[in-house]
Design a protein around this motif. Sequence first.
Motif, PDB file in Angstrom:
ATOM      1  N   ARG A 205       0.848  -1.184   0.000  1.00  0.00           N
ATOM      2  CA  ARG A 205       0.000   0.000   0.000  1.00  0.00           C
ATOM      3  C   ARG A 205       0.889   1.242   0.000  1.00  0.00           C
ATOM      4  NH1 ARG A 205      -4.733   0.787   4.391  1.00  0.00           N
ATOM      5  NH2 ARG A 205      -2.940   0.682   5.763  1.00  0.00           N
ATOM      6  N   TYR A 206       1.144   1.828   1.158  1.00  0.00           N
ATOM      7  CA  TYR A 206       1.906   3.066   1.199  1.00  0.00           C
ATOM      8  C   TYR A 206       3.336   2.848   1.691  1.00  0.00           C
ATOM      9  CZ  TYR A 206      -2.783   5.060   0.936  1.00  0.00           C
ATOM     10  OH  TYR A 206      -4.067   5.373   0.535  1.00  0.00           O
ATOM     11  N   HIS A 209       2.759   6.075   5.990  1.00  0.00           N
ATOM     12  CA  HIS A 209       1.334   6.356   6.173  1.00  0.00           C
ATOM     13  C   HIS A 209       1.108   6.971   7.550  1.00  0.00           C
ATOM     14  CE1 HIS A 209      -3.003   4.487   6.046  1.00  0.00           C
ATOM     15  NE2 HIS A 209      -3.018   5.804   6.067  1.00  0.00           N
ATOM     16  N   MET A 211      -1.733   8.484  10.191  1.00  0.00           N
ATOM     17  CA  MET A 211      -3.130   8.683  10.550  1.00  0.00           C
ATOM     18  C   MET A 211      -3.189   9.349  11.920  1.00  0.00           C
ATOM     19  SD  MET A 211      -5.084   7.383   8.144  1.00  0.00           S
ATOM     20  CE  MET A 211      -6.665   6.868   8.780  1.00  0.00           C
ATOM     21  N   ALA A 228       0.657   2.752  -3.537  1.00  0.00           N
ATOM     22  CA  ALA A 228      -0.043   4.024  -3.666  1.00  0.00           C
ATOM     23  C   ALA A 228       0.758   5.206  -3.132  1.00  0.00           C
ATOM     24  CB  ALA A 228      -1.398   3.932  -2.978  1.00  0.00           C
ATOM     25  N   MET A 233      -2.536  11.657   6.415  1.00  0.00           N
ATOM     26  CA  MET A 233      -3.983  11.806   6.533  1.00  0.00           C
ATOM     27  C   MET A 233      -4.415  12.186   7.938  1.00  0.00           C
ATOM     28  SD  MET A 233      -4.848   8.335   4.386  1.00  0.00           S
ATOM     29  CE  MET A 233      -6.391   8.797   3.677  1.00  0.00           C
ATOM     30  N   TYR A 234      -5.407  13.058   8.041  1.00  0.00           N
ATOM     31  CA  TYR A 234      -6.019  13.429   9.317  1.00  0.00           C
ATOM     32  C   TYR A 234      -4.973  13.871  10.329  1.00  0.00           C
ATOM     33  CZ  TYR A 234      -9.872  11.214   6.990  1.00  0.00           C
ATOM     34  OH  TYR A 234     -10.814  10.898   6.052  1.00  0.00           O
ATOM     35  N   SER A 252      -4.646   4.657  -8.983  1.00  0.00           N
ATOM     36  CA  SER A 252      -4.925   5.526  -7.845  1.00  0.00           C
ATOM     37  C   SER A 252      -3.665   5.688  -7.001  1.00  0.00           C
ATOM     38  CB  SER A 252      -6.055   4.946  -7.009  1.00  0.00           C
ATOM     39  OG  SER A 252      -5.786   3.598  -6.703  1.00  0.00           O
ATOM     40  N   LYS A 259      -4.519  14.153   2.758  1.00  0.00           N
ATOM     41  CA  LYS A 259      -5.968  14.089   2.976  1.00  0.00           C
ATOM     42  C   LYS A 259      -6.262  14.600   4.386  1.00  0.00           C
ATOM     43  CE  LYS A 259     -10.261  12.456   3.068  1.00  0.00           C
ATOM     44  NZ  LYS A 259     -11.368  12.839   2.221  1.00  0.00           N
ATOM     45  N   LEU A 279      -1.332  14.887  -4.391  1.00  0.00           N
ATOM     46  CA  LEU A 279      -2.766  15.105  -4.445  1.00  0.00           C
ATOM     47  C   LEU A 279      -3.207  15.764  -3.141  1.00  0.00           C
ATOM     48  CD1 LEU A 279      -5.603  13.858  -6.112  1.00  0.00           C
ATOM     49  CD2 LEU A 279      -5.847  13.390  -3.708  1.00  0.00           C
ATOM     50  N   ASP A 281      -6.256  16.924  -0.903  1.00  0.00           N
ATOM     51  CA  ASP A 281      -7.681  16.799  -0.625  1.00  0.00           C
ATOM     52  C   ASP A 281      -7.895  17.272   0.813  1.00  0.00           C
ATOM     53  OD1 ASP A 281     -10.296  16.021  -0.333  1.00  0.00           O
ATOM     54  OD2 ASP A 281      -9.957  13.885  -0.669  1.00  0.00           O
ATOM     55  N   GLU A 282      -8.700  18.300   1.009  1.00  0.00           N
ATOM     56  CA  GLU A 282      -8.897  18.885   2.342  1.00  0.00           C
ATOM     57  C   GLU A 282      -7.562  19.264   2.992  1.00  0.00           C
ATOM     58  OE1 GLU A 282     -11.877  17.076   5.072  1.00  0.00           O
ATOM     59  OE2 GLU A 282     -12.028  15.595   3.477  1.00  0.00           O
ATOM     60  N   TRP A 303      -7.701  19.668  -4.909  1.00  0.00           N
ATOM     61  CA  TRP A 303      -9.167  19.682  -4.882  1.00  0.00           C
ATOM     62  C   TRP A 303      -9.655  20.972  -4.269  1.00  0.00           C
ATOM     63  CZ3 TRP A 303     -12.798  15.146  -5.100  1.00  0.00           C
ATOM     64  CH2 TRP A 303     -12.317  14.205  -6.017  1.00  0.00           C
TER      65      TRP A 303
ATOM     66  N   LYS B  29      -5.999  -2.259  -5.087  1.00  0.00           N
ATOM     67  CA  LYS B  29      -6.332  -1.473  -6.276  1.00  0.00           C
ATOM     68  C   LYS B  29      -7.502  -0.543  -6.023  1.00  0.00           C
ATOM     69  CE  LYS B  29      -4.301  -4.167  -9.934  1.00  0.00           C
ATOM     70  NZ  LYS B  29      -3.860  -5.407  -9.212  1.00  0.00           N
ATOM     71  N   THR B  31     -10.019   1.931  -4.076  1.00  0.00           N
ATOM     72  CA  THR B  31      -9.823   2.888  -2.987  1.00  0.00           C
ATOM     73  C   THR B  31     -11.154   3.222  -2.334  1.00  0.00           C
ATOM     74  OG1 THR B  31      -9.920   4.664  -4.605  1.00  0.00           O
ATOM     75  CG2 THR B  31      -7.740   3.993  -3.887  1.00  0.00           C
ATOM     76  N   ARG B  36     -10.536   7.762   0.901  1.00  0.00           N
ATOM     77  CA  ARG B  36      -9.550   7.772  -0.169  1.00  0.00           C
ATOM     78  C   ARG B  36      -8.404   6.766  -0.005  1.00  0.00           C
ATOM     79  NH1 ARG B  36      -8.742  11.031  -4.329  1.00  0.00           N
ATOM     80  NH2 ARG B  36      -9.998  12.835  -3.942  1.00  0.00           N
ATOM     81  N   ALA B  38      -6.297   3.325  -0.038  1.00  0.00           N
ATOM     82  CA  ALA B  38      -6.339   2.075  -0.782  1.00  0.00           C
ATOM     83  C   ALA B  38      -6.876   0.978   0.142  1.00  0.00           C
ATOM     84  CB  ALA B  38      -4.943   1.712  -1.263  1.00  0.00           C
ATOM     85  N   VAL B  40      -6.955  -2.509   1.632  1.00  0.00           N
ATOM     86  CA  VAL B  40      -6.036  -3.650   1.705  1.00  0.00           C
ATOM     87  C   VAL B  40      -6.428  -4.672   2.756  1.00  0.00           C
ATOM     88  CG1 VAL B  40      -3.991  -2.442   0.866  1.00  0.00           C
ATOM     89  CG2 VAL B  40      -4.516  -2.406   3.295  1.00  0.00           C
TER      90      VAL B  40
END
Lengths: 414, 156
Positions: A205-206, A209, A211, A228, A233-234, A252, A259, A279, A281-282, A303, B29, B31, B36, B38, B40
């Motif tokens: 995934r990331y 990451h 959170m 990704a 985020m948050y 994606s 985010k 990207l 977003d917020e 965005w 893949k 999301t 937003r 991904a 998993v």
Amino acid sequence: MERPTLSLPLLSLPALALCAEIYVCERCEVKSINEAIKRAKAGDKVIVLGGTYREGTINVNKPISLIGKNYPTLDGEGKYEVVRITASGVLFSGFRVVNSGVSELEDIAGIKVVNARKCVIKDNVLKNNFWGIYLAKVRDCVLEGNVLEGRGEGSEVYTGNGIHLWHCSNVKILNNTIRRHRDGIYFEFVKKSHIEGNLSEENWRYGLHFMFSHDDTYVRNTFRRNGAGVAVMYTKRVLMKENRFEENWGGSSYGLLLKAISDSTIVNNVFYKNTTGILMDETQRTLIKHNDFVSNGWAIRVWANSADNTITENNFLGNTFEVSTNSKENPNTFVMNYWSSYRGYDLNRDGIGDIPHRPVKLFSYILENNPEAGVLVKSFFVELLNRIESVFPIVIPTKLQDPKPLMRRVRWRS
Amino acid sequence: MRALFALFAFILLFSCETKPTPEPIRFGKDTCVWCRMAIVDAGFASELKTKKGKVYKFDAIECLGAFYLSGRVPKDEILAMWVSDYKQKELIRAESAHYLISPNIKSPMGLGIAAFEKEEDLKEALRIFGGRRTDWKGVLEYIREKWKDQLSHSHS
């Protein structure tokens, strides 16, 4: 030790009397690591010599040092949490930790630290574990120079994060390498921590990451070919500096996904060959300065729910789309960037283009609002649209522009 | 009698054909529509399908719940909702699942909600994690309370 002085023997005498070294090996008196820990007193060193140890879980429940010589292997046999540290002040260094158990219900790790302070986990190799190094409710720890490799193809559902922190503060994560885990490094409710010099690649995934993790920094890391990219985020007040975000391709996928984040700083990073560089977003009140965006699909997608961000003195070099947005309004400031697609002139030779640069192409605006239009990329129709737009800029659908585009690249790299 | 049987068989057949089935989630893949991220983790992935066949996927039960509460899809247009069985890693219907809410469950968005089809699986998890059990209605109440802010401004 480096500078022996007269006082040293006096100082170290009581230490020698108090701290014992316990050796563990096949031919030693003590053959089991758990047995050595049982015998050890606070401050002792347990030194484990090469070989393979299958002892279920190694329970480190007192403040001691565990030191591996010649990388002894601790094997969880696919059943156990391999190392569990529940005391403060533990040093754990020089081991190969392999084959942790896997569970539908619990997060079983190669090395788990629970409710402890001041641990140092250094120079270990972790392979084929469900979760790698897992810190829960931990403060003041250092994870340094470890190499982690996850469980590989086909076992994604049972692949946890490489370095996973949950409810931690003041942790340093330095010069580790993480591959083929779910998230390379994952922060959930982690404060005032520092991530530097790590390589996180090919994670599912990331690469990294965040959170709900505030006041953290990450510096001089490389995030490459992760599913990704990196996601923050948050979260509030994060400093992101001198990192490389590379080759995060995929529908994606992002170099960096922001985010619901605010009051952060993104400086001196390189975004190279990502589907989307950043990207937003917020995203609020964030500074993006002195970064290079090179050969991305989109350099920045912002965005309309993102506001009061400043994007300045960056280099935009050979991106398919420079900036994309889904709104006609632009509540963010783009100023004094270098855009390789800028076709303006500088008659007064002050280094600043005399006409504004509009980095949002008509088609990228259409695409942002209608993802299905992606099939038209590089078609004649799109070429026509962009030509019309350059001749009659009136059709550009957004107020977003750089009023002072730079004529030369920003030399922010020393 | 025979007519009745035929009718019954017809209804049975009909109901079989229209039994909603979730679209498989492509882990890594797809999301999440709400946050937003991904998707998993097969222990938490969720899904909502509309009567017109549009599919919304989520990485966590809390995201499905928040999406449902936001009213972005009117309730009468929803065909079905699914959540993951935390133990079996399969999609099950949201309304009939048993739920456990615990701070020790590491759900992707941090609210600690897990779903179970079987009572005994929930009990096993309750022994490990502690927490409280509830139903779908209770889960929605909990999300509404915890995510007041998120639900009131963003995502209109």
